[in-house]
Design an enzyme around this catalytic site. Structure first.
Site, short mmCIF file in Angstrom:
data_model
loop_
_atom_site.label_atom_id
_atom_site.label_comp_id
_atom_site.label_asym_id
_atom_site.label_seq_id
_atom_site.Cartn_x
_atom_site.Cartn_y
_atom_site.Cartn_z
CD GLU A 153 30.27 79.47 26.52
OE1 GLU A 153 29.98 80.79 26.34
OE2 GLU A 153 28.79 78.86 26.50
CD GLU B 76 11.48 65.37 24.34
OE1 GLU B 76 11.09 66.11 23.42
OE2 GLU B 76 11.20 66.10 25.17
#
Length: 323
Positions: free
Chosen positions: A135, A104
């Site tokens: 992860e 963004e």
């Protein structure tokens, strides 16, 4: 001989998760809430009210960390002013939130796509599909950062609700110990390994979730709020705004082109014809157009004054007034 999986992590022996279970049992984000054990028996409206009440507690938890957040932002702005990058690293929901915040920044602040980056364990495909085991690998995080050619001017933000995710911790450890990059550890548990590994540890303790261990809920909301602050206030410090106006907005569609004109109008009070002329003289750059109108300079002069002021419009306006 110790074996590793495809990510370089050492898996637990099949069926033997006692150590990890004991570790998870100590985490606030994983705590079981007996009072909600029959929540599925309540009406939809009752569940919604409970969930809304839970969400309302998150800003208070964030507020408790504001001094730490502010210090991390000041450090980030200092590095980025020297040409450094802001790099988020996380797995699962935490990784997705980092990628979201990074994506963004170009349309909102006209940053280069390589200036604010989001790394998610398992790569881009992990945005929509879980990548098993990714992860659990510190080595994978180091490889991902090495691919970016990390420097000491960069800022790496490890994001993990639990504060124990190896990928996030590995990113912070590698960045801090490898090249001396500034590191931030964002978690939702106190005394986390992630915060301990970072230069700036931010621990927003939101408490147990409505659904046991579902950290996409309050923890995810808390992380989103902190990331909003980190990127937005950093950009304010870098001169990407004028007051509360997004003067570096990139007008890449019709809505943003209309918003650009509205921003110039709000900043200057000029008539539409003057706004259009200023935008035409500055190739549509909002900040430059405002300087053209308020500073009464031409397009090239506006560009030069802003370059000399490192993009800070107020400083450029002051320079225009004295030139």
């Amino acid at each position: 001989m110790t074996t590793t999986d495809a990510t370089g992590a050492t898996p637990a022996a099949e069926g033997d998760y006692s150590e990890l279970r004991a570790q998870l049992a100590t985490l606030t984000t994983e705590a079981f809430r007996p009072e909600l054990a029959e929540i599925d028996q309540q009406s939809t409206l009752e569940i919604a009210k409970i969930m809304n009440g839970e969400d309302a507690t998150v800003p208070t938890a964030v507020a408790a960390q504001l001094p730490r957040i502010a210090a991390a932002i000041d450090g980030t702005a200092e590095r980025m002013a020297r040409g450094g990058r802001l790099i988020y690293a996380g797995a699962g929901t935490a990784g997705r939130l980092g990628v979201l915040d990074a994506s963004e920044c170009p349309p909102t602040f006209n940053t280069d796509p390589g200036e604010v980056l989001g790394l998610i364990a398992g790569g881009p495909s992990a945005m929509i599909t879980a990548v098993e085991g990714a992860e659990d690998s510190k080595e994978l995080a180091a490889e991902d950062l090495d691919a970016l050619k990390l420097t000491a001017d960069d800022v790496v933000v490890g994001i993990s609700a639990s504060g124990r995710t190896p990928y996030a911790i590995g990113a912070v450890e590698h960045a801090r110990g490898g090249v001396g990059a500034l590191t931030i550890g964002l978690s939702c548990n106190a005394d986390s390994a992630l915060a301990a590994a970072a230069d700036h540890g931010i621990e927003v303790v939101v408490g147990p979730e409505l659904l046991t261990g579902s950290t996409r809920l309050k923890a995810g909301t808390a992380q989103k709020l902190v990331l909003n602050m980190l990127s937005t206030i950093t950009m304010i410090r870098l001169g990407k705004t004028y007051g509360n106006l997004m003067v570096d907005v990139r007008a890449s569609n019709e809505k943003l082109r209309a918003r650009s004109r509205r921003i110039v109008s709000l900043a200057t009070g000029a008539e539409d014809a003057a706004i259009e002329a200023a935008l035409a003289a500055t190739d549509g750059e909002v900040k430059n157009a405002i300087l053209v109108v308020l500073g009464e300079v031409d397009g090239p002069t506006a560009a030069r004054l802003l370059a000399d002021s490192d993009g800070h419009l107020r400083a450029a306006l002051a320079a225009a007034a004295t030139s």
